[in-house]
Write a protein that holds these residues in place. Structure first.
Motif, PDB file in Angstrom:
ATOM      1  N   ARG A 199      13.314  -1.283   2.242  1.00 18.58           N
ATOM      2  CA  ARG A 199      13.401  -1.652   3.733  1.00 18.58           C
ATOM      3  C   ARG A 199      12.448  -2.416   4.371  1.00 18.58           C
ATOM      4  O   ARG A 199      12.555  -3.154   5.441  1.00 18.58           O
ATOM      5  CB  ARG A 199      13.678  -0.159   4.488  1.00 18.58           C
ATOM      6  CG  ARG A 199      14.995   0.188   4.038  1.00 18.58           C
ATOM      7  CD  ARG A 199      15.568   1.471   5.279  1.00 18.58           C
ATOM      8  NE  ARG A 199      17.099   1.693   4.737  1.00 18.58           N
ATOM      9  CZ  ARG A 199      17.429   2.810   4.761  1.00 18.58           C
ATOM     10  NH1 ARG A 199      16.705   3.854   5.688  1.00 18.58           N
ATOM     11  NH2 ARG A 199      18.406   3.287   4.669  1.00 18.58           N
ATOM     12  N   ALA A 200      11.194  -2.194   3.726  1.00 12.65           N
ATOM     13  CA  ALA A 200      10.131  -2.818   4.484  1.00 12.65           C
ATOM     14  C   ALA A 200       9.982  -4.442   4.487  1.00 12.65           C
ATOM     15  O   ALA A 200       9.706  -5.078   5.650  1.00 12.65           O
ATOM     16  CB  ALA A 200       8.750  -2.578   3.556  1.00 12.65           C
ATOM     17  N   THR A 201      10.778  -5.057   3.744  1.00  8.25           N
ATOM     18  CA  THR A 201      11.212  -6.376   3.518  1.00  8.25           C
ATOM     19  C   THR A 201      11.829  -6.909   4.717  1.00  8.25           C
ATOM     20  O   THR A 201      11.429  -7.996   5.266  1.00  8.25           O
ATOM     21  CB  THR A 201      12.110  -6.665   2.369  1.00  8.25           C
ATOM     22  OG1 THR A 201      11.590  -5.965   1.156  1.00  8.25           O
ATOM     23  CG2 THR A 201      12.210  -8.304   1.880  1.00  8.25           C
ATOM     24  N   ALA A 202      12.688  -5.949   5.326  1.00  3.24           N
ATOM     25  CA  ALA A 202      13.448  -6.571   6.506  1.00  3.24           C
ATOM     26  C   ALA A 202      12.473  -6.450   7.606  1.00  3.24           C
ATOM     27  O   ALA A 202      13.018  -7.188   8.748  1.00  3.24           O
ATOM     28  CB  ALA A 202      14.633  -5.442   6.736  1.00  3.24           C
ATOM     29  N   TYR A 203      11.532  -5.695   7.657  1.00  2.00           N
ATOM     30  CA  TYR A 203      10.528  -5.900   8.908  1.00  2.00           C
ATOM     31  C   TYR A 203       9.211  -6.957   8.369  1.00  2.00           C
ATOM     32  O   TYR A 203       8.548  -7.260   9.516  1.00  2.00           O
ATOM     33  CB  TYR A 203       9.821  -4.322   9.192  1.00  2.00           C
ATOM     34  CG  TYR A 203      10.990  -3.553   9.221  1.00  2.00           C
ATOM     35  CD1 TYR A 203      11.804  -3.617  10.580  1.00  2.00           C
ATOM     36  CD2 TYR A 203      11.274  -2.467   8.493  1.00  2.00           C
ATOM     37  CE1 TYR A 203      12.656  -2.739  10.575  1.00  2.00           C
ATOM     38  CE2 TYR A 203      12.193  -1.543   8.556  1.00  2.00           C
ATOM     39  CZ  TYR A 203      12.869  -1.648   9.854  1.00  2.00           C
ATOM     40  OH  TYR A 203      14.133  -0.805   9.910  1.00  2.00           O
ATOM     41  N   GLY A 204       9.182  -7.326   7.375  1.00  2.00           N
ATOM     42  CA  GLY A 204       8.200  -8.299   7.024  1.00  2.00           C
ATOM     43  C   GLY A 204       6.917  -7.817   6.795  1.00  2.00           C
ATOM     44  O   GLY A 204       5.740  -8.501   6.843  1.00  2.00           O
ATOM     45  N   PHE A 205       6.790  -6.525   6.095  1.00  2.00           N
ATOM     46  CA  PHE A 205       5.393  -6.106   5.484  1.00  2.00           C
ATOM     47  C   PHE A 205       5.700  -5.398   3.947  1.00  2.00           C
ATOM     48  O   PHE A 205       7.047  -5.112   3.706  1.00  2.00           O
ATOM     49  CB  PHE A 205       4.854  -5.357   6.469  1.00  2.00           C
ATOM     50  CG  PHE A 205       5.724  -3.976   7.028  1.00  2.00           C
ATOM     51  CD1 PHE A 205       5.774  -2.945   6.252  1.00  2.00           C
ATOM     52  CD2 PHE A 205       6.101  -4.103   8.383  1.00  2.00           C
ATOM     53  CE1 PHE A 205       6.478  -1.570   6.659  1.00  2.00           C
ATOM     54  CE2 PHE A 205       6.715  -2.905   8.829  1.00  2.00           C
ATOM     55  CZ  PHE A 205       6.946  -1.924   8.165  1.00  2.00           C
ATOM     56  N   PRO A 206       4.766  -5.351   3.251  1.00  2.00           N
ATOM     57  CA  PRO A 206       5.131  -4.785   1.928  1.00  2.00           C
ATOM     58  C   PRO A 206       5.669  -3.182   1.929  1.00  2.00           C
ATOM     59  O   PRO A 206       5.145  -2.562   2.742  1.00  2.00           O
ATOM     60  CB  PRO A 206       3.620  -4.688   1.322  1.00  2.00           C
ATOM     61  CG  PRO A 206       2.727  -5.340   2.020  1.00  2.00           C
ATOM     62  CD  PRO A 206       3.423  -5.221   3.588  1.00  2.00           C
ATOM     63  N   GLY A 207       6.456  -3.239   1.112  1.00  2.00           N
ATOM     64  CA  GLY A 207       7.044  -1.718   0.609  1.00  2.00           C
ATOM     65  C   GLY A 207       6.636  -1.392  -0.874  1.00  2.00           C
ATOM     66  O   GLY A 207       6.928  -2.457  -1.687  1.00  2.00           O
ATOM     67  N   VAL A 208       6.283  -0.350  -1.060  1.00  3.09           N
ATOM     68  CA  VAL A 208       6.106   0.105  -2.618  1.00  3.09           C
ATOM     69  C   VAL A 208       6.702   1.357  -2.712  1.00  3.09           C
ATOM     70  O   VAL A 208       6.294   2.449  -1.920  1.00  3.09           O
ATOM     71  CB  VAL A 208       4.404   0.354  -2.828  1.00  3.09           C
ATOM     72  CG1 VAL A 208       4.075   0.496  -4.371  1.00  3.09           C
ATOM     73  CG2 VAL A 208       3.549  -0.920  -2.101  1.00  3.09           C
ATOM     74  N   ALA A 209       7.191   1.595  -3.861  1.00  2.00           N
ATOM     75  CA  ALA A 209       7.891   2.802  -4.243  1.00  2.00           C
ATOM     76  C   ALA A 209       6.949   3.396  -5.445  1.00  2.00           C
ATOM     77  O   ALA A 209       6.484   2.834  -6.238  1.00  2.00           O
ATOM     78  CB  ALA A 209       9.213   2.817  -4.815  1.00  2.00           C
TER      79      ALA A 209
END
Ligand SMILES: Cc1ncc(C[n+]2csc(CCOP(=O)(O)OP(=O)(O)O)c2C)c(N)n1
Ligand SMILES: [Mg+2]
Length: 325
Positions: A199-209
């Motif tokens: 979901r981070a992509t939708a806000y414009g910052f990195p997301g890591v699982a």
């Protein structure tokens, strides 16, 4: 061995092991005492999730902030909240982290960088937004870690907060503790995507699982995100995939999942995992581990006994604010 692991000294790795044991032992004591009926209110335990608490908070500055969830005992212990104050709070004592008024739900201490735990789901994110905006304006290079569970990840406040933080490049690291359930609701029944981190992509910052039962992996991704936030480059969302061994709350009959599933996850115990790794690296021996376990048990027992002997609040204390500022 990952590059970052080399940066952690043997002492630090052992300290992480000790802290994980401390969190586990503290919570097992809570479970035992709650079962006796001496702790009022609700108790939500994070047994099985210790690598997430230790890996995210370990390495923070004292003046960094966290806003933990209702399952946040581990984060508070690692951030420096004395266990005596936590037990005292849960026993309703005057010396408790919230003057004995809030139980497990409302513990906090701003001088330790701990915002009050909040029983309202999704509240960690708006709190972090205001806190991080203030940090940014003050130019202090502090960072705020905002925790939420997989269930809470679908709440509007979380998305509004993330969007605002992205626009203003606020120094926040979002930690989604995905323990696969929101009470009895499986995460896969509540969310149509595999990784909440996406979901981070939708806000414009990195997301890591990340594997939330691997304390070193959790530490590495958190440190990278913290560095990024301190530099003024904005938030990161980290999803820690883990599992809670106990019920949603103490006393939960947990009819919504099988014993087999719980047993499978117990095999992935984060503490056992770190122990095996440290033994393999020649940093830890069985004897050292037994000694640490004994010391930790004694520390927890002493904290509990002190809290138990602490006074109850006087009637006039009802008019005093409990939460320490
Ligand atoms: C706004 C709000 N809605 C509902 C609740 C009731 N509630 C408490 S915990 C919980 C589930 C939370 O699940 P998750 O976010 O996955 O965290 P976990 O308990 O698994 O750590 C719910 C629905 C609440 N406290 N606040
Ligand atoms: Mg959950």
């Amino acid at each position: 061995m990952a590059a970052q692991e080399k940066e952690l000294t043997n002492e630090q790795l052992l300290e992480m092991y000790r802290k994980m044991l401390l969190v586990r032992t503290f919570e097992e004591k809570c479970a035992a005492e709650f079962a006796k009926g001496v702790m009022p209110g609700f108790v939500h335990l994070s047994v099985g999730q210790e690598a997430t608490a230790v890996g995210t908070v370990y390495g923070l500055r004292k003046d960094d902030f966290i806003s933990a969830t209702h399952r946040g005992h581990g984060c508070l212990i690692v951030k420096g909240m004395p266990m005596r104050k936590m037990f005292a709070e849960m026993l309703g004592r005057k010396t408790g982290a919230c003057g004995g008024k809030g139980c497990s739900f409302h513990m906090g201490n701003l001088s330790l960088g701990i915002y009050e735990i909040n029983g309202i789901l999704g509240s960690s994110t708006p709190i972090a937004t205001g806190s991080a905006l203030a940090m940014k304006k003050a130019g202090t290079e502090q960072v705020h870690l905002a925790y939420f569970g997989d269930g809470q990840s679908n709440l509007g406040s979380i998305h509004e907060g993330m969007n605002f933080a992205a626009i203003h490049k606020l120094p926040i690291v979002y930690i989604c503790e995905n323990n696969l359930y929101g009470i009895s609701m499986r995460q896969t029944d509540a969310t149509a995507i595999e990784d909440i981190a996406d979901r981070a992509t939708a806000y414009g910052f990195p997301g890591v699982a990340v594997d939330g039962n691997d304390v070193i992996a959790v530490y590495e991704v958190t440190q990278e995100a913290v560095k990024r936030a301190r530099k003024g480059n904005g938030p990161t969302l980290i999803e820690c995939k883990t599992y809670r061994w106990r019920g949603h709350f103490e006393g939960d009959p947990t009819v919504y999942r099988s014993e087999k599933e719980v047993e499978e996850w117990k095999k992935k115990c984060p503490i056992k995992r770190l122990k095996e790794r440290l033994v393999g690296l020649g940093i830890l021996t069985e004897e050292m581990s037994d000694r640490i376990i004994k010391e930790v048990e004694q520390e927890v027992e002493e904290a509990y006994q002190q809290a138990w002997n602490d006074p109850m609040p006087a009637p006039e204390d009802a008019l005093i604010l409990g939460f320490a500022r």
